[in-house]
Design a protein around this motif. Structure first.
Motif, PDB file in Angstrom:
ATOM      1  N   ASP A 142      11.958 -12.706  -0.141  1.00 42.17           N
ATOM      2  CA  ASP A 142      10.806 -13.443   0.390  1.00 42.17           C
ATOM      3  C   ASP A 142      10.577 -13.178   1.871  1.00 42.17           C
ATOM      4  N   THR A 143      11.658 -13.057   2.651  1.00 37.82           N
ATOM      5  CA  THR A 143      11.495 -12.836   4.082  1.00 37.82           C
ATOM      6  C   THR A 143      10.819 -11.492   4.359  1.00 37.82           C
ATOM      7  N   VAL A 144      11.188 -10.480   3.593  1.00 37.48           N
ATOM      8  CA  VAL A 144      10.587  -9.154   3.761  1.00 37.48           C
ATOM      9  C   VAL A 144       9.132  -9.181   3.322  1.00 37.48           C
ATOM     10  N   ARG A 145       8.883  -9.770   2.159  1.00 32.47           N
ATOM     11  CA  ARG A 145       7.523  -9.834   1.626  1.00 32.47           C
ATOM     12  C   ARG A 145       6.588 -10.554   2.603  1.00 32.47           C
ATOM     13  N   THR A 146       7.073 -11.620   3.215  1.00 34.71           N
ATOM     14  CA  THR A 146       6.255 -12.358   4.182  1.00 34.71           C
ATOM     15  C   THR A 146       5.987 -11.528   5.429  1.00 34.71           C
ATOM     16  N   ALA A 147       6.990 -10.785   5.883  1.00 33.99           N
ATOM     17  CA  ALA A 147       6.872 -10.019   7.127  1.00 33.99           C
ATOM     18  C   ALA A 147       5.887  -8.863   7.018  1.00 33.99           C
ATOM     19  N   VAL A 148       5.742  -8.290   5.811  1.00 37.88           N
ATOM     20  CA  VAL A 148       4.900  -7.090   5.676  1.00 37.88           C
ATOM     21  C   VAL A 148       3.522  -7.394   5.105  1.00 37.88           C
ATOM     22  N   GLY A 149       3.270  -8.631   4.724  1.00 39.51           N
ATOM     23  CA  GLY A 149       1.940  -9.035   4.280  1.00 39.51           C
ATOM     24  C   GLY A 149       1.408  -8.211   3.122  1.00 39.51           C
ATOM     25  N   ASP A 150       0.197  -7.657   3.299  1.00 38.75           N
ATOM     26  CA  ASP A 150      -0.462  -6.956   2.200  1.00 38.75           C
ATOM     27  C   ASP A 150      -0.033  -5.497   2.074  1.00 38.75           C
ATOM     28  N   ALA A 151       1.067  -5.120   2.728  1.00 43.65           N
ATOM     29  CA  ALA A 151       1.574  -3.750   2.581  1.00 43.65           C
ATOM     30  C   ALA A 151       2.089  -3.501   1.168  1.00 43.65           C
ATOM     31  N   ILE A 152       2.518  -4.564   0.485  1.00 51.00           N
ATOM     32  CA  ILE A 152       3.011  -4.438  -0.887  1.00 51.00           C
ATOM     33  C   ILE A 152       1.823  -4.492  -1.841  1.00 51.00           C
ATOM     34  N   LYS A 153       1.682  -3.439  -2.656  1.00 55.03           N
ATOM     35  CA  LYS A 153       0.513  -3.286  -3.525  1.00 55.03           C
ATOM     36  C   LYS A 153       0.870  -3.503  -5.003  1.00 55.03           C
ATOM     37  N   GLU A 154      -0.158  -3.906  -5.751  1.00 57.32           N
ATOM     38  CA  GLU A 154      -0.043  -4.016  -7.223  1.00 57.32           C
ATOM     39  C   GLU A 154       1.209  -4.784  -7.646  1.00 57.32           C
ATOM     40  N   ASP A 155       1.445  -5.918  -6.976  1.00 59.02           N
ATOM     41  CA  ASP A 155       2.551  -6.802  -7.333  1.00 59.02           C
ATOM     42  C   ASP A 155       3.898  -6.079  -7.304  1.00 59.02           C
ATOM     43  N   GLY A 156       4.060  -5.203  -6.299  1.00 58.03           N
ATOM     44  CA  GLY A 156       5.346  -4.536  -6.120  1.00 58.03           C
ATOM     45  C   GLY A 156       5.464  -3.182  -6.778  1.00 58.03           C
ATOM     46  N   LEU A 157       4.371  -2.648  -7.310  1.00 64.36           N
ATOM     47  CA  LEU A 157       4.439  -1.333  -7.946  1.00 64.36           C
ATOM     48  C   LEU A 157       4.673  -0.237  -6.906  1.00 64.36           C
ATOM     49  N   TYR A 158       4.074  -0.390  -5.742  1.00 64.32           N
ATOM     50  CA  TYR A 158       4.332   0.506  -4.618  1.00 64.32           C
ATOM     51  C   TYR A 158       3.933  -0.229  -3.338  1.00 64.32           C
ATOM     52  N   PHE A 159       4.259   0.346  -2.178  1.00 67.44           N
ATOM     53  CA  PHE A 159       3.930  -0.310  -0.920  1.00 67.44           C
ATOM     54  C   PHE A 159       3.670   0.726   0.162  1.00 67.44           C
ATOM     55  N   SER A 160       3.000   0.280   1.202  1.00 68.75           N
ATOM     56  CA  SER A 160       2.768   1.115   2.380  1.00 68.75           C
ATOM     57  C   SER A 160       3.927   0.924   3.340  1.00 68.75           C
ATOM     58  N   GLY A 161       4.576   2.033   3.714  1.00 68.82           N
ATOM     59  CA  GLY A 161       5.749   1.941   4.579  1.00 68.82           C
ATOM     60  C   GLY A 161       5.410   1.976   6.055  1.00 68.82           C
ATOM     61  N   PHE A 162       4.347   2.683   6.414  1.00 71.82           N
ATOM     62  CA  PHE A 162       3.874   2.784   7.795  1.00 71.82           C
ATOM     63  C   PHE A 162       2.587   3.576   7.794  1.00 71.82           C
ATOM     64  N   ASP A 163       1.890   3.571   8.917  1.00 65.28           N
ATOM     65  CA  ASP A 163       0.742   4.448   9.128  1.00 65.28           C
ATOM     66  C   ASP A 163       1.185   5.588  10.039  1.00 65.28           C
ATOM     67  N   ARG A 164       1.091   6.802   9.553  1.00 70.63           N
ATOM     68  CA  ARG A 164       1.398   7.985  10.371  1.00 70.63           C
ATOM     69  C   ARG A 164       0.148   8.371  11.145  1.00 70.63           C
ATOM     70  N   VAL A 165       0.330   8.961  12.306  1.00 66.70           N
ATOM     71  CA  VAL A 165      -0.774   9.326  13.182  1.00 66.70           C
ATOM     72  C   VAL A 165      -0.960  10.840  13.172  1.00 66.70           C
ATOM     73  N   TYR A 166      -2.212  11.293  13.031  1.00 69.45           N
ATOM     74  CA  TYR A 166      -2.524  12.721  13.071  1.00 69.45           C
ATOM     75  C   TYR A 166      -3.224  13.018  14.394  1.00 69.45           C
ATOM     76  N   SER A 167      -2.607  13.876  15.196  1.00 65.48           N
ATOM     77  CA  SER A 167      -3.165  14.290  16.472  1.00 65.48           C
ATOM     78  C   SER A 167      -3.055  15.817  16.560  1.00 65.48           C
ATOM     79  N   PHE A 168      -2.702  16.333  17.718  1.00 66.31           N
ATOM     80  CA  PHE A 168      -2.424  17.756  17.844  1.00 66.31           C
ATOM     81  C   PHE A 168      -1.348  17.964  18.891  1.00 66.31           C
TER      82      PHE A 168
END
Length: 360
Positions: free
Chosen positions: A132-158
């Motif tokens: 529960d503590t992890v789920r609360t901390a990451v909010g809507d990063a967890i998708k489809e009731d735990g089927l997969y999740f977003s771990g971070f946003d990577r940045v594309y530059s040069f």
């Protein structure tokens, strides 16, 4: 920007965080605690240690993933085997293995909304419960009731090779890459490589403009099939400047490459890397522990040090060397939602190929 300090800072952080778990590799059965949070209860953690290892399929850069997996192993005693491929190639392998009911991955990390949805529809993942503590901390990063999740946003530059490009001639902004002096000295990864290149193309077409992309193409950049090959060519000085994910550049610098990463005034694009536990995971308990740990403060702090925007709000802002990137809400980071990316991914790819005359 002190680019040569990036690698050592990431490694030092990873090793420091690795000692923060609730139990060492040889410890008795207990809960796994990271950053003051319970990541796995005693039963799950014990079963995971009994399995002893897991296989991690990833479309992320090899160096950045090694920093993460080595920290995880140091904290838990669970070994991680990395299988790294460009997201498009990784997807082909995964779908073939799922179709044959021989998926070798315990945990999968990849980019691209179209990719993650296609994998989910094929039955690649199993739903995973998070504390529960992890789920609360990451909010809507967890998708489809735990089927997969977003771990971070990577940045594309040069980035540019600072052994080839004098500092006073170095490009700082996207507009600088249109200068005729860079003709034949630029490089870019082809649009179909994965979610990273799809996101970069959306940013270039929507934020900077199609005319920019046409002028960039007119400078005759070398086109690569993956970021790994492009980064190697940049490090060797075969090209002078390359569009690339910040974390890929950070990893290359840690390996000794003479690169400097740009933080352009026009902004940069952020894109999510998704994670899921394999439906046929050979080591399901170790996989669940690793997946939950990737959302812990410890793992998210490593992401920040690699230049990624975390899914948690309590671990700081990403850095490039000693410089912090602009805050996520500052307007500097261009980010579209999944529906927008899915609506444009095919037409963007078609337009990109037309502009660059790419038939590969």
């Amino acid at each position: 920007m002190k680019a040569t300090l990036v690698g050592s800072s990431v490694l030092a952080l990873a090793l420091a965080l690795a000692g923060c778990g609730g139990a060492g590799p040889a410890g008795a059965a207990t809960t796994l605690v990271a950053g003051g949070e319970v990541i796995a209860d005693a039963a799950l953690y014990s079963a995971a240690k009994e399995e002893g290892s897991l296989v991690f399929y990833t479309g992320g850069s090899e160096q950045s993933e090694k920093a993460v997996t080595e920290a995880f192993t140091k904290a838990t005693g669970i070994e991680v085997e990395i299988v790294r491929l460009a997201p498009n190639k990784l997807t082909e392998r995964i779908l073939a293995e799922v179709g044959a009911k021989k998926l070798g991955a315990d945990v999968i990390r990849t980019s691209g909304e179209d990719i993650i949805i296609s994998l989910a529809k094929a039955g690649t993942f199993q739903k995973t419960a998070f504390p529960d503590t992890v789920r609360t901390a990451v909010g809507d990063a967890i998708k489809e009731d735990g089927l997969y999740f977003s771990g971070f946003d990577r940045v594309y530059s040069f980035a540019y090779n600072n052994a080839v490009v004098p500092k006073d001639q170095a490009p700082k902004n996207w507009a600088d890459l249109l200068d005729a002096k860079w003709q034949g000295k630029l490089s870019i990864v082809q649009v179909g490589a994965g979610g990273s290149t799809a996101a970069l193309t959306r940013f270039q077409l929507d934020k900077i403009g199609e005319e920019y992309l046409k002028k960039f193409a007119a400078n005759k950049p070398r086109i690569f099939d993956s970021s790994a090959g492009q980064t190697d060519a940049l490090a060797r000085g075969e090209v002078a400047v390359a569009t690339m994910p910040v974390a890929t550049g950070v990893g290359a610098i840690a390996d000794g490459a003479p690169l400097t990463i740009a933080v352009p005034e026009e902004g940069a694009v952020g894109y999510p890397f998704y994670v899921g536990v394999g439906a046929q995971a050979p080591s399901p308990n170790a996989a669940k522990v690793f997946a939950a740990w990737l959302l812990s403060k410890d793992a998210q702090r490593i992401a920040v040090q690699q230049g990624d925007y975390p899914v948690r709000k309590d671990v700081g802002t990403p850095k490039v060397g000693d410089a912090e990137l602009p805050a996520a809400g500052s307007g500097w980071l261009y980010r579209t939602d999944a529906d927008t990316m899915l609506a444009h991914v095919e037409e963007d790819a078609k337009r990109w190929r037309e502009i660059f005359g790419y038939t590969g």
